[in-house]
Design an enzyme around this catalytic site. Structure first.
Site, mmCIF file in Angstrom:
data_model
loop_
_atom_site.group_PDB
_atom_site.id
_atom_site.type_symbol
_atom_site.label_atom_id
_atom_site.label_comp_id
_atom_site.label_asym_id
_atom_site.label_seq_id
_atom_site.Cartn_x
_atom_site.Cartn_y
_atom_site.Cartn_z
ATOM 1 N N CYS A 14 -49.683 36.838 -4.898
ATOM 2 C CA CYS A 14 -50.461 38.060 -5.125
ATOM 3 C C CYS A 14 -50.783 38.273 -6.601
ATOM 4 O O CYS A 14 -51.616 39.123 -6.931
ATOM 5 C CB CYS A 14 -49.723 39.262 -4.557
ATOM 6 S SG CYS A 14 -49.696 39.289 -2.763
ATOM 7 N N GLY A 135 -59.299 29.447 13.115
ATOM 8 C CA GLY A 135 -59.264 29.477 11.664
ATOM 9 C C GLY A 135 -60.456 28.778 11.067
ATOM 10 O O GLY A 135 -61.387 28.377 11.778
HETATM 11 CO CO CO Z 1 -66.105 28.982 10.848
#
Ligand code: CO
Ligand code: CO
Ligand code: CO
Length: 346
Positions: A14, A135
């Site tokens: 982060c 994904g």
């Molecule tokens: Co795609």
């Protein structure tokens, strides 16, 4: 070939977020869609968006991804997934589904590292009861990984960062100093015990903390990530239109984090976070500089910061500790809005 992902990045986890000040500038130009079913949008800078489906069900939507925060691909996958799912827990939701978001330099790293990152993400998602059903991967350097997550929440049981009430105590579930320890590792300053403890904490799901929040009907919380304890506390105070005081000596720290800061190990992200909060910060004249910079340390997959009524705070702490969150502590309190949003004291 043993892959060391940390060699590929300057800022990992982060800490690699864009500066909150720049982000705030850009978001001014982003139109907010108007729809009565949008129960939480970016207006309050909450952890996730919430969309009402019917009287019984709302969807919690969030995404997070970042470059490596540790050397090992499998551990990086676990940490990135735990961090992405955390925003659903912070909203009181049950995470259900996710999509992988991956950027991977196919010519620079062996395919095993790619597979190991995904495997780490899959195993952590499975632990959380989340099914990853798809994904997308882009060829890019350095690698980056995270999830887009969908969760369920009852529309009446949403936990937001905009519901802090004067008189509430602030309870934090994980110790602070992740950015400092991981920067210290890179500089050869951090010891192995602290590095291992930091990785354990980053992999630790905020699931059990969230279950304690639900049990005690807690209404206001956020998770501590890239903007640091002070940055997220300030956003909570601003969204709730209250002031928040934090006593830094009560904040649990990881191992030798304080000594590392004292030796000059202060990650660049801390200064960006300070710049963002400064105009809203009241600083006690005796505030220890090292403790101040620790308040701004960017956390990766940090703990939950929750607002708890004085009546239930002892039983909340007892339940958190029983769940293995042994560092859980009261670190400050909420008051009516007076002057600045955030006050830091020793
Ligand atoms: Co795609
Ligand atoms: Co968050
Ligand atoms: Co987030």
């Amino acid at each position: 070939m043993k892959v060391d992902l940390l060699q590929m990045v300057e800022y990992g986890g982060c800490s690699a977020k864009i500066s909150p000040k720049q982000l705030e500038e850009i978001l001014k130009y982003l139109p907010l869609p108007k729809d009565p079913n949008i129960l939480v949008d970016i207006d309050t800078h909450d952890d996730a968006g919430v969309y009402r489906v019917n009287d019984e069900l709302a969807l919690v939507l969030t995404t997070d991804f970042f470059p490596p925060v540790c050397s090992d691909p499998y551990e990086f996958g676990q940490i990135a997934a735990a961090n992405s799912i955390s925003d659903v827990y912070a909203m009181g939701g049950d995470p259900i589904l996710a999509l992988n978001i991956m950027m991977f330099p196919a010519a620079k790293l062996p395919m095993e590292a790619y597979a190991d990152i995904l495997k780490g993400g899959f195993d952590k998602a499975t632990e959380a009861g989340v099914r990853i059903i798809g994904g997308h991967t882009i060829d890019d350097f350095p690698p980056k990984y995270g999830l887009a997550v969908v969760g369920y929440v009852h529309p009446q049981k949403i936990i937001t960062n905009a519901a802090a009430k004067p008189g509430d105590y602030l309870v934090l579930t994980k110790p602070v100093g992740m950015g400092i320890i991981m920067a210290g590792q890179r500089l050869g300053m951090a010891n192995e015990t602290d590095v291992n403890e930091t990785k354990r904490l980053m992999k630790l799901l905020n699931k059990s903390g969230a279950e304690v929040m639900k049990k005690h009907n807690i209404k206001c919380a956020t998770d501590i990530t890239g903007f640091g304890l002070a940055g997220h506390a300030m956003k909570m105070a601003k969204a709730s239109k209250v002031s928040i005081s934090i006593q830094m000596k009560k904040v649990p720290l990881i191992g030798n984090a304080y000594n590392l800061v004292d030796d000059g190990c202060i990650p660049g992200a801390s200064f960006r976070n300070l710049e963002f909060v400064e105009e809203h910060l009241f600083e006690d004249s005796t505030l220890d500089y090292n403790l101040k910079m620790i308040a701004f340390d960017a956390q990766t997959s940090g703990g939950l910061l929750m607002c708890v009524s004085p009546y239930s705070v002892e039983s909340v702490l007892k339940d958190l500790r029983a769940e293995g969150l042994t560092s859980s502590a009261i670190i400050g309190e909420v008051t009516g809005l007076k002057g600045r949003y955030l006050s830091l004291e020793n």
